[in-house]
Design a protein around this motif. Structure first.
Motif, short mmCIF file in Angstrom:
data_model
loop_
_atom_site.label_atom_id
_atom_site.label_comp_id
_atom_site.label_asym_id
_atom_site.label_seq_id
_atom_site.Cartn_x
_atom_site.Cartn_y
_atom_site.Cartn_z
N LEU A 77 17.83 -36.00 -18.36
CA LEU A 77 17.60 -35.02 -17.32
C LEU A 77 17.36 -35.73 -15.99
O LEU A 77 16.76 -36.78 -15.93
N SER B 235 16.36 -32.80 -9.52
CA SER B 235 17.37 -32.17 -8.66
C SER B 235 17.15 -32.53 -7.19
O SER B 235 17.97 -32.25 -6.34
N GLU C 285 11.52 -25.10 -18.17
CA GLU C 285 12.65 -24.19 -17.96
C GLU C 285 13.45 -24.57 -16.71
O GLU C 285 14.67 -24.60 -16.73
N GLN C 286 12.72 -24.85 -15.63
CA GLN C 286 13.38 -25.25 -14.39
C GLN C 286 14.24 -26.48 -14.60
O GLN C 286 15.40 -26.53 -14.18
N ILE D 253 15.51 -27.74 -17.29
CA ILE D 253 16.68 -27.51 -18.14
C ILE D 253 17.74 -26.71 -17.38
O ILE D 253 18.92 -27.02 -17.42
N GLU D 254 17.26 -25.70 -16.63
CA GLU D 254 18.18 -24.86 -15.87
C GLU D 254 18.93 -25.69 -14.84
O GLU D 254 20.14 -25.59 -14.70
N GLU D 255 18.19 -26.53 -14.12
CA GLU D 255 18.81 -27.31 -13.06
C GLU D 255 19.69 -28.42 -13.60
O GLU D 255 20.51 -28.97 -12.89
N ASN D 256 19.50 -28.73 -14.87
CA ASN D 256 20.31 -29.79 -15.47
C ASN D 256 21.42 -29.23 -16.35
O ASN D 256 22.13 -29.98 -16.99
N GLN D 257 21.55 -27.91 -16.36
CA GLN D 257 22.54 -27.29 -17.23
C GLN D 257 23.94 -27.85 -16.99
O GLN D 257 24.67 -28.13 -17.93
N GLU D 258 24.27 -28.04 -15.71
CA GLU D 258 25.58 -28.59 -15.38
C GLU D 258 25.76 -29.98 -15.96
O GLU D 258 26.79 -30.31 -16.51
N ILE E 127 24.11 -31.24 -18.44
CA ILE E 127 24.15 -31.13 -19.90
C ILE E 127 25.54 -30.71 -20.35
O ILE E 127 26.12 -31.29 -21.28
N ASP E 128 26.10 -29.70 -19.66
CA ASP E 128 27.46 -29.24 -19.99
C ASP E 128 28.47 -30.36 -19.83
O ASP E 128 29.33 -30.56 -20.67
#
Ligand SMILES: [Zn+2]
Length: 91
Positions: free
Chosen positions: A10, A13, A51-52, A54-59, A61-62
Motif C-alpha cells: 500500500l 496517496s 478503509e481509506q 484500501i480505497e485509495e490503493n484500489q487502483e 491493487i487492481d
C-alpha cells in the motif's frame, strides 16, 4: 509457482511512501499491523483509516492483480512451450 502476492504494497496517496505505522484509536503504535484502525505514513505523517487506505490503493491493487495475471499466463506459456518441445523431440 513463486509467491507473487507479496509484491502488493500500500502506498501513501500524499507522498507515495510505502512505510506505515500502525496506530490504535488513541494514536499509540501497535504491533498488530493488520488489526490497527489507523495507519500513519512514516514519511509525511498523514493518517488514514484502513478503509481509506484500501480505497485509495484500489487502483494499485487492481494494477498488481493484472500484473500477477500476466505473470501467471507467461509462466503457463513457458511450461507449455517446454512440454511441446519435449513432444517434438520424441516425434
Ligand atoms: Zn505520506
Amino acid at each position: 509457482m513463486k509467491d507473487i502476492s507479496k509484491k502488493v504494497s500500500l502506498l501513501c496517496s500524499v507522498c507515495s511512501n510505502s512505510q506505515f505505522m500502525a496506530l490504535d484509536c488513541e494514536g499509540k503504535e501497535v504491533l498488530e499491523f493488520s488489526e490497527a484502525p489507523i495507519y500513519k505514513c512514516s514519511d509525511c505523517g498523514c493518517e488514514f483509516s484502513r478503509e481509506q487506505l484500501i480505497e485509495e490503493n484500489q487502483e494499485i491493487i487492481d494494477a498488481n492483480l493484472n500484473e500477477m495475471k500476466k505473470e501467471a499466463v507467461n509462466e503457463l506459456k513457458k511450461e507449455l512451450k517446454k512440454s511441446l518441445g519435449k513432444l517434438g523431440k520424441i516425434c
